[in-house]
Write a protein that holds these residues in place. Structure first.
Motif, PDB file in Angstrom:
ATOM      1  N   ASN A 153       0.815  -1.216   0.000  1.00  0.00           N
ATOM      2  CA  ASN A 153       0.000   0.000   0.000  1.00  0.00           C
ATOM      3  C   ASN A 153       0.849   1.266   0.000  1.00  0.00           C
ATOM      4  O   ASN A 153       0.438   2.284  -0.563  1.00  0.00           O
ATOM      5  CB  ASN A 153      -0.939  -0.008   1.208  1.00  0.00           C
ATOM      6  CG  ASN A 153      -2.060  -1.025   1.050  1.00  0.00           C
ATOM      7  OD1 ASN A 153      -2.818  -0.980   0.090  1.00  0.00           O
ATOM      8  ND2 ASN A 153      -2.151  -1.963   1.968  1.00  0.00           N
ATOM      9  N   SER A 156       1.720   1.822  -3.599  1.00  0.00           N
ATOM     10  CA  SER A 156       0.590   2.343  -4.380  1.00  0.00           C
ATOM     11  C   SER A 156       0.322   3.817  -4.069  1.00  0.00           C
ATOM     12  O   SER A 156       0.106   4.623  -4.972  1.00  0.00           O
ATOM     13  CB  SER A 156      -0.675   1.509  -4.138  1.00  0.00           C
ATOM     14  OG  SER A 156      -1.240   1.779  -2.876  1.00  0.00           O
ATOM     15  N   SER A 157       0.367   4.192  -2.785  1.00  0.00           N
ATOM     16  CA  SER A 157       0.079   5.587  -2.435  1.00  0.00           C
ATOM     17  C   SER A 157       1.170   6.543  -2.908  1.00  0.00           C
ATOM     18  O   SER A 157       0.879   7.642  -3.385  1.00  0.00           O
ATOM     19  CB  SER A 157      -0.115   5.722  -0.921  1.00  0.00           C
ATOM     20  OG  SER A 157      -1.418   5.330  -0.560  1.00  0.00           O
ATOM     21  N   SER A 161       0.027   9.112  -5.717  1.00  0.00           N
ATOM     22  CA  SER A 161      -0.058  10.501  -5.241  1.00  0.00           C
ATOM     23  C   SER A 161       0.654  11.461  -6.191  1.00  0.00           C
ATOM     24  O   SER A 161       0.521  12.679  -6.070  1.00  0.00           O
ATOM     25  CB  SER A 161       0.536  10.629  -3.836  1.00  0.00           C
ATOM     26  OG  SER A 161       1.908  10.301  -3.845  1.00  0.00           O
ATOM     27  N   THR A 280     -12.669   0.871   1.564  1.00  0.00           N
ATOM     28  CA  THR A 280     -11.743   1.639   0.730  1.00  0.00           C
ATOM     29  C   THR A 280     -12.481   2.476  -0.312  1.00  0.00           C
ATOM     30  O   THR A 280     -12.072   3.600  -0.611  1.00  0.00           O
ATOM     31  CB  THR A 280     -10.745   0.712   0.000  1.00  0.00           C
ATOM     32  OG1 THR A 280     -11.483  -0.272  -0.738  1.00  0.00           O
ATOM     33  CG2 THR A 280      -9.812   0.028   0.978  1.00  0.00           C
ATOM     34  N   THR A 285     -11.887   6.374  -0.729  1.00  0.00           N
ATOM     35  CA  THR A 285     -11.814   6.946  -2.081  1.00  0.00           C
ATOM     36  C   THR A 285     -12.892   7.997  -2.291  1.00  0.00           C
ATOM     37  O   THR A 285     -12.647   9.045  -2.887  1.00  0.00           O
ATOM     38  CB  THR A 285     -11.945   5.840  -3.147  1.00  0.00           C
ATOM     39  OG1 THR A 285     -10.904   4.890  -2.960  1.00  0.00           O
ATOM     40  CG2 THR A 285     -11.846   6.414  -4.554  1.00  0.00           C
ATOM     41  N   GLN A 291      -5.656   8.130  -3.791  1.00  0.00           N
ATOM     42  CA  GLN A 291      -4.274   8.146  -3.305  1.00  0.00           C
ATOM     43  C   GLN A 291      -4.177   7.886  -1.799  1.00  0.00           C
ATOM     44  O   GLN A 291      -3.106   7.560  -1.284  1.00  0.00           O
ATOM     45  CB  GLN A 291      -3.587   9.481  -3.651  1.00  0.00           C
ATOM     46  CG  GLN A 291      -4.107  10.700  -2.916  1.00  0.00           C
ATOM     47  CD  GLN A 291      -5.296  11.349  -3.629  1.00  0.00           C
ATOM     48  OE1 GLN A 291      -5.922  10.737  -4.483  1.00  0.00           O
ATOM     49  NE2 GLN A 291      -5.575  12.592  -3.267  1.00  0.00           N
ATOM     50  N   TYR A 292      -5.300   7.997  -1.073  1.00  0.00           N
ATOM     51  CA  TYR A 292      -5.285   7.751   0.370  1.00  0.00           C
ATOM     52  C   TYR A 292      -5.559   6.288   0.734  1.00  0.00           C
ATOM     53  O   TYR A 292      -5.382   5.895   1.881  1.00  0.00           O
ATOM     54  CB  TYR A 292      -6.322   8.647   1.080  1.00  0.00           C
ATOM     55  CG  TYR A 292      -5.819  10.036   1.361  1.00  0.00           C
ATOM     56  CD1 TYR A 292      -5.117  10.318   2.532  1.00  0.00           C
ATOM     57  CD2 TYR A 292      -6.029  11.070   0.459  1.00  0.00           C
ATOM     58  CE1 TYR A 292      -4.648  11.595   2.800  1.00  0.00           C
ATOM     59  CE2 TYR A 292      -5.562  12.348   0.698  1.00  0.00           C
ATOM     60  CZ  TYR A 292      -4.876  12.612   1.873  1.00  0.00           C
ATOM     61  OH  TYR A 292      -4.406  13.871   2.122  1.00  0.00           O
ATOM     62  N   GLY A 294      -3.968   3.561  -0.016  1.00  0.00           N
ATOM     63  CA  GLY A 294      -2.753   2.896   0.445  1.00  0.00           C
ATOM     64  C   GLY A 294      -2.383   3.271   1.863  1.00  0.00           C
ATOM     65  O   GLY A 294      -2.067   2.412   2.692  1.00  0.00           O
ATOM     66  N   TYR A 295      -2.430   4.559   2.186  1.00  0.00           N
ATOM     67  CA  TYR A 295      -2.054   5.008   3.527  1.00  0.00           C
ATOM     68  C   TYR A 295      -2.979   4.433   4.597  1.00  0.00           C
ATOM     69  O   TYR A 295      -2.527   4.036   5.681  1.00  0.00           O
ATOM     70  CB  TYR A 295      -2.071   6.542   3.590  1.00  0.00           C
ATOM     71  CG  TYR A 295      -1.020   7.206   2.731  1.00  0.00           C
ATOM     72  CD1 TYR A 295       0.321   6.840   2.828  1.00  0.00           C
ATOM     73  CD2 TYR A 295      -1.362   8.198   1.811  1.00  0.00           C
ATOM     74  CE1 TYR A 295       1.296   7.442   2.035  1.00  0.00           C
ATOM     75  CE2 TYR A 295      -0.400   8.811   1.015  1.00  0.00           C
ATOM     76  CZ  TYR A 295       0.929   8.422   1.129  1.00  0.00           C
ATOM     77  OH  TYR A 295       1.888   9.013   0.339  1.00  0.00           O
TER      78      TYR A 295
END
Length: 458
Positions: A153, A156-157, A161, A280, A285, A291-292, A294-295
């Protein structure tokens, strides 16, 4: 101990690299491939294939190839799914989802069988309690394995981002986020924030390389397990038929304890499916942007990883019942709160609280349920773990199958109902275990992680 621990770590790091890729991709499917519900549809097909695989493939492959080569070959099926995402469509994602599903059951069954045999073997040599060693091995495995969510993750982020297509989310769109989500509007919002193809290809390239590294690690460094050498040689001469292995999985359902564990095993699929497919998309989303994702999932994976090691260690002192109770209370509180919460970007910290608590609960479901199967069904490990993957996969299929059809609040009510049922049936298993060894002192039960001696069963 050193050699056994080395093998446990090799398997753990192999799974770490493999699921760095798959875990990151699964978290993104409902957001990245949201058009016509392609992402969650591929996950539903994937777990349906995993059910078919669970019915007959694990015993055949483990007996023909051994645990090591079953793990290596099955990992290649996961790489195919990463490749299918390069050109995501119904013609690429669905077939590669089937391939991954077919490899999934042998992979997990071989891993569980390997750790259980290694733990039992070491316990016999060292004169220690087999159940405690098995629990510790699963704890070490899940500590390393669950951290794959952090790296997958994070990758990905960090990559997504970089996207220049960040979209401001209006108050009107925010009203469609959360438990009472608008099924159509949220999909359009997600599509408008889709990252560029170059960023997606970069992400998939990193994930594919990670999967290849996992296969090489297993092939080069993992020892082939040796258990009952003479029996293994005999099995090589007698390849089991399809129907004999198919029936072995279902004949295991004659064991009342296995039947009673079905709701608990399915719940594992439901709760993981909800977090990666619904939380998610409908919360993160929808309200914050892709972009969040993953975090937020890093928070889940980090807590899950640490708690997995902790619970694997302390289960011999607390007993598994106390840990199951902790997970039940935590998950119930999260479900109720998610029903009431209206997600908003100003409440950024709250988006991380839920996956953190979910990670604590999932650590119990994973370590204790896996360990429970290994302890209760020690003489029928392959069939038992095939059942575990089968019923957990059915939970995933149902959770992803209705993902685009129902509003989130309905899914939360379903999740709560399955949790209550699973705790009732799990309690019945504990009652059966208590009756089967009435002379075992309470202190000894706690010392054994709440499980009774294997000799009393089957």
């Amino acid at each position: 101990m050193e050699r056994n621990l080395k093998n446990v770590l090799v398997i753990a790091f192999g799974f770490l690299f493999l699921f760095t890729a798959y875990g990151g991709l699964q978290s993104l499917q409902s957001s990245l491939n949201s058009e016509e519900g392609l992402g969650v549809a591929s996950l539903s097909v994937l777990y349906a294939a995993l059910i078919l695989s669970s019915m007959f493939l694990p015993p055949i492959l483990i007996k023909k190839l051994g645990c090591k080569w079953t793990i290596a070959i099955s990992m290649c099926c996961y790489i195919a799914f990463s490749l299918g995402n390069f050109y995501a469509s119904w013609y690429t994602l669905i077939p590669t989802s089937v391939i991954l599903g077919l490899g999934g059951a042998p992979l997990w069954s071989a891993k569980c069988t390997y750790l259980t045999i290694a733990g039992t073997s070491y316990a016999e040599k060292a004169g220690k309690n087999a159940k405690d060693i098995i629990n510790q091995y699963f704890g070490v495995f899940f500590l390393v394995f669950q951290s794959s969510g952090i790296w997958g993750n994070l990758i990905s982020s960090l990559i997504l981002s970089q996207s220049s297509s960040k979209v401001e989310i209006s108050e009107e769109d925010l009203a469609c986020c959360g438990a009472y989500n608008c099924l159509t509007d949220s999909t359009n919002t997600t599509e408008s924030a889709r990252p560029s193809n170059s960023l997606i290809y970069t992400l998939l390239g990193v994930y594919t390389a990670s999967g290849v590294l996992a296969v090489l690690l297993i092939i080069i460094f993992l020892d082939q397990i040796k258990s009952d050498q003479a029996e293994t040689e005999k099995e090589k001469l007698e390849t089991p038929s399809f129907w004999s292995t198919f029936l072995a999985t279902f004949q295991h359902l004659k064991d009342k304890r296995q039947c009673l564990l079905i709701p608990l095993t399915m719940y594992s699929g439901f709760e993981q499916g909800f977090l990666s497919g619904d939380y998610t998309q409908a919360y993160v989303t929808c309200a914050l942007g892709i972009q969040y994702v993953g975090y937020v999932m890093i928070c889940f994976a980090a807590v899950n990883s640490l708690c997995s090691l902790l619970f694997g260690k302390i289960s011999q002192f607390t007993g598994r019942k106390l840990l199951f109770a902790l997970a039940t209370v935590t998950n119930t509180a999260c479900i109720i709160a998610l029903l009431l919460w209206k997600p908003h970007p100003k409440q950024l910290a709250v988006f991380f609280v839920f996956p953190a608590l979910w990670g604590l609960s999932d650590a119990v479901w994973q370590t204790q349920t896996n360990g429970l199967y290994g302890i209760l069904f020690e003489k029928h490990k392959e069939a038992a773990f095939a059942n575990y993957r089968l019923w957990e996969s059915l939970g995933f299929v149902i959770a992803f199958g209705y993902s685009t059809k129902l509003q989130v609040y309905i899914k939360l009510y379903i999740l709560l109902s399955v949790l209550v049922l699973s705790m009732v049936t799990y309690g019945a298993v504990e009652c059966i275990e208590a009756k089967s060894s009435p002379g075992t002192p309470t202190a000894t039960k706690k010392e054994n992680g709440g499980a009774h001696t294997q000799e009393t069963h089957m």
